[in-house]
Design a protein around this motif. Structure first.
Motif, PDB file in Angstrom:
ATOM      1  N   LEU A  35     -11.753  -6.130  -4.743  1.00  0.00           N
ATOM      2  CA  LEU A  35     -12.982  -5.593  -4.154  1.00  0.00           C
ATOM      3  C   LEU A  35     -14.130  -5.709  -5.151  1.00  0.00           C
ATOM      4  CD1 LEU A  35     -14.002  -4.103  -1.595  1.00  0.00           C
ATOM      5  CD2 LEU A  35     -13.634  -1.978  -2.822  1.00  0.00           C
ATOM      6  N   PHE A  57     -15.151  -9.331  -5.367  1.00  0.00           N
ATOM      7  CA  PHE A  57     -15.875  -9.747  -4.161  1.00  0.00           C
ATOM      8  C   PHE A  57     -17.325  -9.281  -4.230  1.00  0.00           C
ATOM      9  CE2 PHE A  57     -17.245  -9.854   0.172  1.00  0.00           C
ATOM     10  CZ  PHE A  57     -16.481 -10.834   0.799  1.00  0.00           C
ATOM     11  N   ILE A  63      -0.330 -13.458  -1.262  1.00  0.00           N
ATOM     12  CA  ILE A  63       0.663 -14.053  -0.353  1.00  0.00           C
ATOM     13  C   ILE A  63       1.809 -14.649  -1.171  1.00  0.00           C
ATOM     14  CG2 ILE A  63       1.048 -15.778   1.450  1.00  0.00           C
ATOM     15  CD1 ILE A  63      -1.922 -15.729   2.048  1.00  0.00           C
ATOM     16  N   ARG A  72       2.133 -11.763   5.685  1.00  0.00           N
ATOM     17  CA  ARG A  72       1.233 -11.675   4.535  1.00  0.00           C
ATOM     18  C   ARG A  72       0.048 -12.621   4.671  1.00  0.00           C
ATOM     19  NH1 ARG A  72       1.168  -9.013  -0.901  1.00  0.00           N
ATOM     20  NH2 ARG A  72       1.821  -7.038  -0.047  1.00  0.00           N
ATOM     21  N   ILE A  73       0.292 -13.769   5.317  1.00  0.00           N
ATOM     22  CA  ILE A  73      -0.825 -14.696   5.533  1.00  0.00           C
ATOM     23  C   ILE A  73      -1.885 -13.998   6.391  1.00  0.00           C
ATOM     24  CG2 ILE A  73      -1.489 -16.913   6.544  1.00  0.00           C
ATOM     25  CD1 ILE A  73       1.383 -17.870   5.857  1.00  0.00           C
ATOM     26  N   LEU A 129      -7.347  -8.337   4.328  1.00  0.00           N
ATOM     27  CA  LEU A 129      -7.892  -7.974   3.015  1.00  0.00           C
ATOM     28  C   LEU A 129      -9.315  -8.498   2.866  1.00  0.00           C
ATOM     29  CD1 LEU A 129      -5.004  -8.643   0.450  1.00  0.00           C
ATOM     30  CD2 LEU A 129      -6.154  -6.471   0.858  1.00  0.00           C
ATOM     31  N   MET A 130      -9.492  -9.788   3.162  1.00  0.00           N
ATOM     32  CA  MET A 130     -10.824 -10.379   3.007  1.00  0.00           C
ATOM     33  C   MET A 130     -11.826  -9.680   3.923  1.00  0.00           C
ATOM     34  SD  MET A 130     -10.604 -12.571   0.621  1.00  0.00           S
ATOM     35  CE  MET A 130     -12.150 -13.453   0.694  1.00  0.00           C
ATOM     36  N   LEU A 132      -8.331   1.172   5.233  1.00  0.00           N
ATOM     37  CA  LEU A 132      -7.211   1.127   4.290  1.00  0.00           C
ATOM     38  C   LEU A 132      -6.026   1.923   4.801  1.00  0.00           C
ATOM     39  CD1 LEU A 132      -8.504   1.141   0.631  1.00  0.00           C
ATOM     40  CD2 LEU A 132      -7.105  -0.531   1.796  1.00  0.00           C
ATOM     41  N   PHE A 180       8.055 -11.431   6.634  1.00  0.00           N
ATOM     42  CA  PHE A 180       7.171 -10.767   5.666  1.00  0.00           C
ATOM     43  C   PHE A 180       6.105 -11.731   5.154  1.00  0.00           C
ATOM     44  CE2 PHE A 180       5.836  -8.605   1.837  1.00  0.00           C
ATOM     45  CZ  PHE A 180       5.947  -7.266   2.162  1.00  0.00           C
ATOM     46  N   VAL A 181       6.533 -12.929   4.817  1.00  0.00           N
ATOM     47  CA  VAL A 181       5.587 -13.874   4.235  1.00  0.00           C
ATOM     48  C   VAL A 181       4.550 -14.318   5.260  1.00  0.00           C
ATOM     49  CG1 VAL A 181       5.378 -16.192   3.258  1.00  0.00           C
ATOM     50  CG2 VAL A 181       7.151 -14.652   2.434  1.00  0.00           C
ATOM     51  N   GLU A 205       0.978  -2.751   6.524  1.00  0.00           N
ATOM     52  CA  GLU A 205       1.960  -3.311   5.598  1.00  0.00           C
ATOM     53  C   GLU A 205       3.241  -2.486   5.614  1.00  0.00           C
ATOM     54  OE1 GLU A 205       1.147  -5.173   1.980  1.00  0.00           O
ATOM     55  OE2 GLU A 205       0.498  -6.630   3.446  1.00  0.00           O
ATOM     56  N   PHE A 264      -3.750 -11.418   4.385  1.00  0.00           N
ATOM     57  CA  PHE A 264      -4.821 -12.024   3.588  1.00  0.00           C
ATOM     58  C   PHE A 264      -6.145 -11.898   4.346  1.00  0.00           C
ATOM     59  CE2 PHE A 264      -7.426 -15.852   3.313  1.00  0.00           C
ATOM     60  CZ  PHE A 264      -7.756 -15.883   1.970  1.00  0.00           C
ATOM     61  N   MET A 268     -11.752  -6.606   4.860  1.00  0.00           N
ATOM     62  CA  MET A 268     -12.106  -5.299   4.295  1.00  0.00           C
ATOM     63  C   MET A 268     -13.090  -5.444   3.138  1.00  0.00           C
ATOM     64  SD  MET A 268      -8.738  -2.899   4.465  1.00  0.00           S
ATOM     65  CE  MET A 268      -7.532  -4.006   3.774  1.00  0.00           C
ATOM     66  N   PHE A 269     -12.840  -6.443   2.270  1.00  0.00           N
ATOM     67  CA  PHE A 269     -13.785  -6.638   1.160  1.00  0.00           C
ATOM     68  C   PHE A 269     -15.185  -6.879   1.712  1.00  0.00           C
ATOM     69  CE2 PHE A 269      -9.994  -8.749  -1.143  1.00  0.00           C
ATOM     70  CZ  PHE A 269      -9.509  -7.503  -1.510  1.00  0.00           C
ATOM     71  N   ALA A 270     -15.261  -7.743   2.714  1.00  0.00           N
ATOM     72  CA  ALA A 270     -16.573  -8.112   3.250  1.00  0.00           C
ATOM     73  C   ALA A 270     -17.231  -6.924   3.949  1.00  0.00           C
ATOM     74  CB  ALA A 270     -16.424  -9.287   4.210  1.00  0.00           C
ATOM     75  N   PRO A 326       0.838  -1.204   0.000  1.00  0.00           N
ATOM     76  CA  PRO A 326       0.000   0.000   0.000  1.00  0.00           C
ATOM     77  C   PRO A 326       0.872   1.253   0.000  1.00  0.00           C
ATOM     78  CG  PRO A 326      -0.693  -1.510   1.719  1.00  0.00           C
ATOM     79  CD  PRO A 326       0.572  -2.059   1.163  1.00  0.00           C
ATOM     80  N   PHE A 328      -4.384  -0.300   6.995  1.00  0.00           N
ATOM     81  CA  PHE A 328      -3.668  -1.316   6.230  1.00  0.00           C
ATOM     82  C   PHE A 328      -2.386  -0.755   5.629  1.00  0.00           C
ATOM     83  CE2 PHE A 328      -3.214  -4.377   2.648  1.00  0.00           C
ATOM     84  CZ  PHE A 328      -3.181  -5.528   3.403  1.00  0.00           C
ATOM     85  N   LEU A 329      -2.438   0.515   5.245  1.00  0.00           N
ATOM     86  CA  LEU A 329      -1.225   1.184   4.746  1.00  0.00           C
ATOM     87  C   LEU A 329      -0.125   1.118   5.800  1.00  0.00           C
ATOM     88  CD1 LEU A 329       0.269   3.197   2.777  1.00  0.00           C
ATOM     89  CD2 LEU A 329      -0.847   5.023   4.021  1.00  0.00           C
TER      90      LEU A 329
END
Lengths: 517, 678
Positions: A418, A421, A438, B209-210, B216-217, B171, B205-206, B178, B213, B219-221, A405, B174-175
């Motif tokens: 988005l 979704f 990921i 990232r999990i 992210l989901m 967001l 980092f990885v 991350e 994930f 936020m979409f929801a 970001p 989230f900025l």
């Protein structure tokens, strides 16, 4: 020629054809290496400058095609030379004119026949720009196929060891797929010609995209015919994108292509496929697009995961980046088939983003290759100590590609997902796509750490030189734009907003498929 | 202060820019000069070099101190406002929007800040503890080759962390989320020439990232499913819109089926958020990155991997508690997860020999306390512990840094011993940190930990209370073990010359030690200042402070003292059995159980076996066989068939391109013919 704009000259034709004029002049500069490269760079910057008025005077409130320019070409068939652009084309045109000078500048040290190299890149630019602004299907096809030729020679003459295999594969794959599209175009044109002549329309516009959009629902085509026509276009675009499983030409082409060729290929050429999906598959066959959105989205997310897994398996840096394109382009296709403004808009922006970040990665790989003549990850390591500026830019490009970001990649990926979704694709497909986010970290950090960290091989890389001023100057504009998109995307979204809104509305208002004829 | 709040993150950002420019110029100069030594702490004794090396540190520290002062001013201006408006709503906040960050279709998110009681507390911690750690790092990194780069990263971290806690929408959070991940990545891998740091930083980092994930989901929801009172989609990610009671309620009414069970949207979102929390705040099963993150310089461990970044998950739960509260089952699950993490990590800490690894697992364990607290609904208790822990764990890490620094960069506790006399100031401050962590009266940890246990006890989480009490005994034990092994007895590896650190490193220790003593004051039983302060933002009508249970607190204290004494006694008695590269004296008693602790309960090897190796195998298979043979095989086969066919025709010379041109031509003729003849 007829044209509608305030400039007093057909600006789109000028932008599209200017690079070719430059190519002609370059033909006269054979053998004059220094002059030729200076000229090519200057000329491509000129093309970029010529495209800026498009951006400035573009009417951001309108969803319509703007800057129309047309002249009858083959009236007997209803073929016109017709250019125009809307908010979707606009950014792709800008991406093309922006990336070409950088690609040219990156090819500063091409040793063999440099003028010809530059010539081909400029010709390539004309072809790509033509694809993004052509409003006549026949003309579109001409530009589309034309883009193959310069790239064929760029890879074939300046490529790596297996260039013969790669060029043949590249040509064979994309050409074969395009034949289907040609069939589709001819069928549509003839049908429209017949429709226009029986209904007293202007048969000169038989291949005009707008005319087809308007008339296609009245052809009385069965669902099956529509689906077959959809497929004819889709196959051509899917190969170009490339969508899984028709992606295997890409890694070979990228690995063998010279740096500038890879940059053009990744940054712009692939976008033609995604652009075509929006322009033709969605715009001409909204019902089919809507009905097949899910299976296509499934292919897209398979590509996202598959590309990411394959990228991780690579030991050749360039091949790794090439497979990352397969993964990233999957997001773009996913966004398109979300078929809502958020997904479509995100997808178009992601085309620009991918062009910038993957373009930058290929540039960086090229810069290090130019120094050490190897792309094997194992040959590097610990470069952070000897070439910190190179590593800084590599980090930036990696993070942009990873979707951090604040940088460009995130904005596109987030809006695409988005949109998906919130569409009928639903959360499962989005979740799989998000797993790709990921995995992107896995393969990109493998690459970054492999190059930048770990013990330095003093004997191999101890004397490595950091980026030159020219190289920094090539990369800086990309990163400035990446940051701008990352922190202030509405500027970019605003121009395409009416177009994607209209397109999305067009799809949802389209009449359902006829059951049979 | 509202009009100047942007200065808070801007100052450290300015530090990033100034130091980057300085560093870039230096790189340009060094190109002409010869290269210097190889490793991090190579050249001792060049005073000119050291003084020059301190400049970036001072620039960076000044910026963070400036940010702290501004935050303090903001805090007091909030304090000056009435806690509640006439309508009974929160009176102490401001929400500022600067520009539209993303906007397309019906999605739009601004770049903006929400400063309220919760974020200001976090900002005070970040900039306050951050300042001290920056100053300390001037001394700590003065021997390093790349101090400029270090302070660029450290300042950038402060910027990102401020984004995380100041953002007014998901967001923005989230900025920062991350962004701190990136800085963590860069700082863990700071000594990139060595073998471990690059791997550890990638792992961090990885694994994070999990968790991302999940975020992210979620936020979409949230954006898709939250509705307004009329039932129309709200399509917002703004905290004050989405989390407003009347809107967040609507998340209860959407149902999703997954793996055979039904979830409300609220439950699914809470679960996804929790995934984010387990990543960032190092909970089971994603905690594995944090211990490895100790490969970074010690001030980084103090700032990022103890005091601030890893607490982001706890902050996230408090911030989004309105969603969590709609799903009691997810909350119970999270509380259990937190308590389990607290216990498991505390046991692992006993089996570690690396001075920083002990503290790392201790941090995981304490984060478990916080997550358990907030997941039980004890938001204030959780935040209270977050703050006190931020202070005393920073103190302990910086203290361990002083030990490492003064003990020849050695981290193995088995080689130490008797350092009390060599570094007395480090010892005494470390002891205070230890007592605070172990929850000994009247230090900060006593009050905050007790509030969590008391809250669990009061709210029918008796089992969790027991687990947390046992964990607190383990805490006292492993800290006593550590202090005994490091500071008491005789120095075991006498080849290392041990010395006290410079004043610039000691002063932050002293200030933090004072903090570790008095930080309990902010929410003492009876006063409940923090509780009262946070009540409006937690949507509680009146502050309902947790009751203080004298008996429970006394019991916990006695048990902690007893196990602490046991640790001291056991490792003092068995001091001569502790030898470098030999196993802990406890192995004689624990046997294989102790091996399990040393092996960190096998999480790493399990992941290696279940995920890393299969993934590599699959990728290798896909690359060598599937892509190259199967997919490409079909393609090449098709090409071969066409080629043979065109050869057979012998109309034109063979060759791929020509044959395709031919095919092209035939196709065109066929299609045209079809339409002409029909």
């Amino acid at each position: 020629m007829n044209f509608t704009n305030d400039f007093g000259f057909p600006i789109l034709s000028v932008v599209v054809l200017l690079p070719s004029v430059g190519a002609l002049i370059l033909a006269a500069l054979r053998g004059k290496r220094d002059l030729a490269r200076l000229f090519a760079l200057g000329w491509s910057v000129l093309v970029f400058a010529a495209s800026i008025p498009l951006l400035v005077s573009f009417n951001r409130a309108s969803a319509d095609m703007q800057f129309h320019e047309f002249v009858n070409w083959i009236p007997a068939w209803g073929v016109q030379y017709r250019l125009a652009l809307d908010g979707i084309s606009l950014w792709l045109v800008m991406l093309t004119t922006f990336m070409t000078p950088l690609a040219i500048w990156s090819a500063w040290n091409v040793e063999e026949n440099l003028p010809a190299f530059m010539m081909l890149i400029l010709l390539q630019e004309t072809g790509m720009l033509g694809v993004f602004v052509a409003q006549d299907l026949f003309l579109f096809y001409v530009f589309w196929e034309f883009t193959l030729i310069p790239m064929y020679f760029l890879i074939g003459m300046w490529g790596g060891k297996r260039r013969r295999y790669a060029t043949i594969k590249f040509f064979l794959y994309t050409f074969a797929a395009s034949v289907f599209m040609l069939v589709g175009i001819i069928v549509l044109g003839l049908l429209n010609y017949r429709y226009l002549s029986t209904n007293g329309g202007n048969t000169n516009e038989a291949f005009n995209l707008q005319s087809l959009m308007l008339n296609l629902p009245n052809f009385g085509l069965s669902a099956l015919s529509l689906k077959l026509l959809f497929l004819a276009f889709f196959v051509a675009f899917a190969v170009k994108v490339p969508l899984w499983p028709v992606h295997t030409w890409l890694p070979d082409a990228h690995v063998e292509a010279p740096t500038a060729g890879s940059v053009i290929l990744a940054a712009v050429l692939l976008k033609m496929g995604a652009y075509g999906m929006i322009r033709f598959n969605v715009q001409l066959f909204p019902q089919v697009a809507s009905e097949w959105a899910r299976p296509i989205a499934v292919l897209a997310v398979i590509g996202i995961i598959y590309g990411a897994v394959l990228a991780f398996a690579q030991t050749d840096i360039k091949k790794l980046v090439a497979y990352s394109s397969v993964s990233h382009m999957g997001f773009i296709v996913l966004g398109i088939f979300a078929l809502n403004p958020v997904g479509l808009g995100g997808s178009v922006l992601q085309m620009v983003n991918h062009g910038l970040s993957t373009g930058a990665l290929f540039l960086l790989v090229g810069m290090i290759y130019e120094r050490k003549h190897t792309r094997e990850l194992a040959a590097y390591g610990g470069l952070w100590r000897v070439v910190p500026i190179f590593v800084f830019f590599l980090l930036f490009a990696t993070m942009s590609s990873v979707g951090l970001p604040g940088l460009n990649g995130f904005v596109g990926e987030f809006t695409v997902m988005l949109g998906a979704f919130n569409s009928k694709l639903g959360w499962t497909i989005t979740a799989v796509a998000a797993v790709g986010v990921i995995l992107a970290a896995v393969y990109l950090l493998k690459m970054f750490q492999g190059v930048a960290s770990g013990p330095l091989n003093e004997r191999l890389n101890g004397d490595l030189l950091d980026l030159t001023r020219r190289e920094v100057a090539i990369l800086l504009p990309i990163f400035a734009v990446s940051l701008l998109i990352g922190l202030y995307s509405p500027y970019f979204f605003r121009a395409m907003e009416p177009s994607v809104q209209a397109l999305s509305a067009f799809v949802s208002n389209a009449a359902p498929l006829l059951a049979g004829r | 202060m509202q009009d100047f709040i942007w200065l808070v993150p801007l100052l450290p950002l300015l530090g990033v820019i100034i130091n980057t420019i300085r560093g870039t110029l230096a790189v340009r100069q060094r190109h002409t000069a010869a290269h210097v030594g190889d490793h991090g702490h190579a050249d001792h004794g060049h005073h000119d070099h050291h003084n020059a090396a301190r400049i970036p540190g001072w620039i960076a520290s000044a910026m963070v101190i400036g940010a702290f002062v501004l935050t303090l001013a903001t805090f007091f201006s909030l304090l000056g406002q009435p806690a509640r408006t006439a309508a009974g709503e929160n009176g102490r906040f401001f929400d500022v929007t600067y520009w539209s960050w993303m906007a397309v279709g019906n999605f739009s998110v601004p770049f903006g800040f929400l400063i309220d009681q919760l974020s200001i507390v976090m900002m005070l911690l970040v900039t306050g503890v951050g300042s001290l750690i920056h100053i300390y790092a001037i001394g700590y990194m003065s021997h390093d080759q790349r101090p400029t780069r270090f302070f660029v990263y450290l300042n950038l971290f402060i910027v990102a962390m401020l984004m995380l806690v100041m953002g007014n929408n998901f967001l923005m959070l989230f900025l920062g989320w991350e962004g701190v991940g990136l800085c963590s990545f860069l700082l863990i891998g700071f000594w990139f020439e060595q073998r471990d740091p690059p791997w550890a930083s990638t792992k961090a980092f990885v694994v994070n990232r999990i968790g991302d994930f999940g975020l992210l989901m979620a936020m979409f929801a949230i954006w898709t499913l939250t509705r307004d009172v009329q039932g129309n989609p709200l399509h917002s990610l703004m905290f004050r819109e989405v989390l407003a009671e009347q809107h967040v309620q609507t998340l209860q009414f959407t149902q999703t089926a997954f793996l055979g069970s039904q979830y409300t949207a609220a439950g699914a979102i809470a679960l996804m958020l929790l995934l984010g929390v387990t990543g960032k705040s190092a909970q089971i099963p994603l905690f594995v990155w944090l211990p490895d993150a100790m490969a970074g310089p010690t001030p980084v461990s103090a700032l990022i991997h103890a005091a601030t970044m890893v607490t982001a998950g706890v902050y996230l739960i408090i911030r989004t508690h309105a969603i969590f509260q709609l799903s009691p089952s997810v909350m119970n699950f999270a509380a259990g997860l937190g308590a389990a993490t607290a216990f498991v990590a505390a046991t692992i800490a006993i089996g570690q020999y690396d001075i920083k690894k002990v503290l790392a697992f201790s941090t995981v364990s304490q984060l478990g306390y916080m997550v358990a607290a907030v997941a039980m609904g004890g938001y204030v208790a959780g935040l209270f512990h977050l703050l006190t822990h931020g202070i005393f764990k920073a103190l302990l890490f910086l203290g361990s840094g002083a030990v490492i620094h003064g003990f020849g960069d050695e981290q193995d506790m088995r080689k130490m011993g008797g350092l009390k006399s060599k570094m007395p100031r480090t010892f005494w401050t470390y002891l205070i940190g230890t007592l605070a962590l172990a929850g000994i009266f009247p230090l900060a940890g006593f009050w905050s930990k007790d509030e969590i246990i008391g809250y669990a006890y009061d709210n029918d989480h008796r089992l969790l209370a027991v687990v947390l009490i046992i964990s607190s005994m383990l805490t006292a034990f492993y800290m006593a073990r550590q202090v005994t092994m490091v500071f008491l007895g005789e120095q075991r590896d006498t080849s290392i010359h041990a010395h006290e650190s410079a004043p610039i490193m000691i002063w932050p220790l002293i200030l933090l030690a004072i903090g570790a003593v008095v930080a309990g004051l902010i929410n003492l039983p009876g006063l409940h200042s923090l509780e009262t302060w946070l009540a409006p933002v937690l949507n509680e009508p009146v502050a309902e402070p947790a009751e203080f249970h004298l008996g429970l607190a006394g019991l916990t204290l006695v048990l902690a003292l007893a196990s602490g004494w046991l640790g001291y006694y056991y490792y003092s008695r068995n001091a001569r059995r502790i030898k470098a590269n030999e196993r802990d004296p406890l192995y004689r008693w624990g046997g294989d159980f102790y091996t399990i602790l040393e092996d960190k309960w096998g999480f790493d090897s399990a992941y290696d076996l279940a995920i890393v190796k299969p993934y590599k195998a699959i990728a290798g298979f896909a690359n060598r066989i599937f892509d190259a043979r199967i997919i490409d095989g079909i393609v090449n086969g098709a090409g071969w068939v066409v080629n043979q066919a065109s050869r057979g025709l012998r109309v034109l010379q063979s060759g791929y391109v020509r044959s395709y041109a031919l095919m092209f031509l035939i196709g065109v003729i066929a299609v045209l013919g079809y339409f002409v003849l029909r």
